[in-house]
Design an enzyme around this catalytic site. Structure first.
Site, PDB file in Angstrom:
ATOM      1  N   CYS A 127      24.423 -22.525  82.987  1.00 62.40           N
ATOM      2  CA  CYS A 127      23.087 -22.501  82.386  1.00 62.40           C
ATOM      3  C   CYS A 127      22.710 -21.079  81.984  1.00 62.40           C
ATOM      4  CB  CYS A 127      22.056 -23.047  83.369  1.00 62.40           C
ATOM      5  SG  CYS A 127      20.411 -23.234  82.644  1.00 62.40           S
ATOM      6  N   ILE A 128      22.138 -20.924  80.797  1.00 61.99           N
ATOM      7  CA  ILE A 128      21.729 -19.589  80.333  1.00 61.99           C
ATOM      8  C   ILE A 128      20.238 -19.551  80.001  1.00 61.99           C
ATOM      9  CG2 ILE A 128      24.002 -18.845  79.531  1.00 61.99           C
ATOM     10  CD1 ILE A 128      23.219 -19.747  76.710  1.00 61.99           C
TER      11      ILE A 128
END
Length: 325
Positions: A174-175
């Site tokens: 996840c970013i």
């Protein structure tokens, strides 16, 4: 508020009261069912699929099926009910999801668990979906998320959620924290503690788990269940492509808001990474179980409740001291 994450915390052992770690009970109850361990593989396309869900249900583990093949969900619930296994699915908040809930009710297919799964769960759209599910499927256990504040937990609980999922962007794939500047990345464990103090119902800690010891830390700081992505990626049974590089096998793992999952470059908050092939999922579950039994023995008890009562220290830098995890 103290700010820390998994790598900054070390739990302090108590006197061991068991003769063998095999005496330690790792079971947990969520809703009407009891499961072997307080862990659940992330409801992501490269982590959970039909065959893995069936294996987990048959063997007493909790699971949440992903929501990215909408048409397959009703046949899936039917199949699980026919086999007398728990049914646990995910939904979003778009208009067609409301119709899907109504269709489940019409066919008398109340899923045992439904997870409302969006990145920013503290929203009117999630509250409305909770209420819609509870209106049409009142017996279904509703998990709502994801959130990162006590206010969000309380608001979703008040709307009718039976459990909340805590964690915004701490996962390996996840970013969100990079793309938006928001989230619980880097302080997920402190966010869990903060939310758990306000919660009156179960919390599922979601994201940031890098080691098996992090499961015990999540339990200590208030989680009933721990959702895990990257540690469950890369198995023989996992969905996703396999590639060979320099004689080593890797499997793909991508986030639920990545372009690889969405099929388009729009509102991207996930990425794809390659995980070294880990072998059998069954072997990983056995190792997790044994490690959690050891955690209970170090806590000085016989079940998970002992972990909730242990003291801890906050380590200034990282417990790993630069060692590879």
């Amino acid at each position: 508020m103290k700010i820390f994450d998994y790598e900054n915390i070390q739990l302090i052992p108590n006197k061991c009261i068991v003769n063998s770690r095999s005496e330690c009970d790792t079971t947990v109850t969520l809703g009407r069912h009891t499961f072997k361990m307080p862990i659940v593989p992330a409801n992501m396309q490269t982590i959970i699929n039909d065959s893995i869900a069936e294996f987990l249900a048959e063997n007493g583990y909790f699971y949440i099926m992903h929501r990215f093949d909408g048409a397959a969900r009703i046949p899936f619930v039917k199949k699980m009910k026919e086999r007398q296994w728990i049914s646990s699915i995910s939904v979003g908040v778009k208009k067609e999801e409301y119709l899907f809930i109504e269709e489940l009710a019409k066919q008398k297919l109340a899923s045992d668990y439904i997870t409302i799964d969006i990145a920013h769960g503290h929203s009117n759209s999630v509250i409305e979906m909770i209420q819609h599910i509870k209106t049409h499927l009142p017996e279904t256990f509703v998990i709502a998320g994801n959130v990162g504040t006590p206010e969000a937990v309380r608001e979703l609980e008040n709307a009718g959620a039976d459990a909340t999922k805590v964690g915004i962007g701490p996962g390996k794939a996840c970013i969100t924290k990079i793309k938006t500047g928001f989230g619980t990345g880097g302080w997920q464990l402190a966010a869990l503690r903060w939310c758990a103090k306000a919660a009156r119902k179960p919390i599922i800690a979601d994201g940031g788990i890098r080691t098996h010891g992090d499961i015990a830390k999540s339990i200590r700081f208030g989680a009933t269940m721990v959702m895990i992505g990257s540690l469950f990626a890369g198995h023989e049974e996992s969905s996703g492509e396999t590639k060979i590089e320099n004689g080593i096998a890797y499997k793909e793992y991508f986030g639920s808001a990545s372009e690889f999952q969405k099929g388009e470059k729009k509102n991207i908050e996930g990425k794809k990474i390659w995980i070294q092939h880990k072998g059998s999922l069954k072997d990983t579950l056995i190792e997790m179980h044994q490690d959690l039994q050891s955690s209970i023995s170090y806590a000085g008890g016989r079940d998970l409740e002992a972990i909730r009562k242990v003291d801890y220290v906050i380590v200034k830098n990282s417990i790993f001291n630069g060692d590879a995890i």
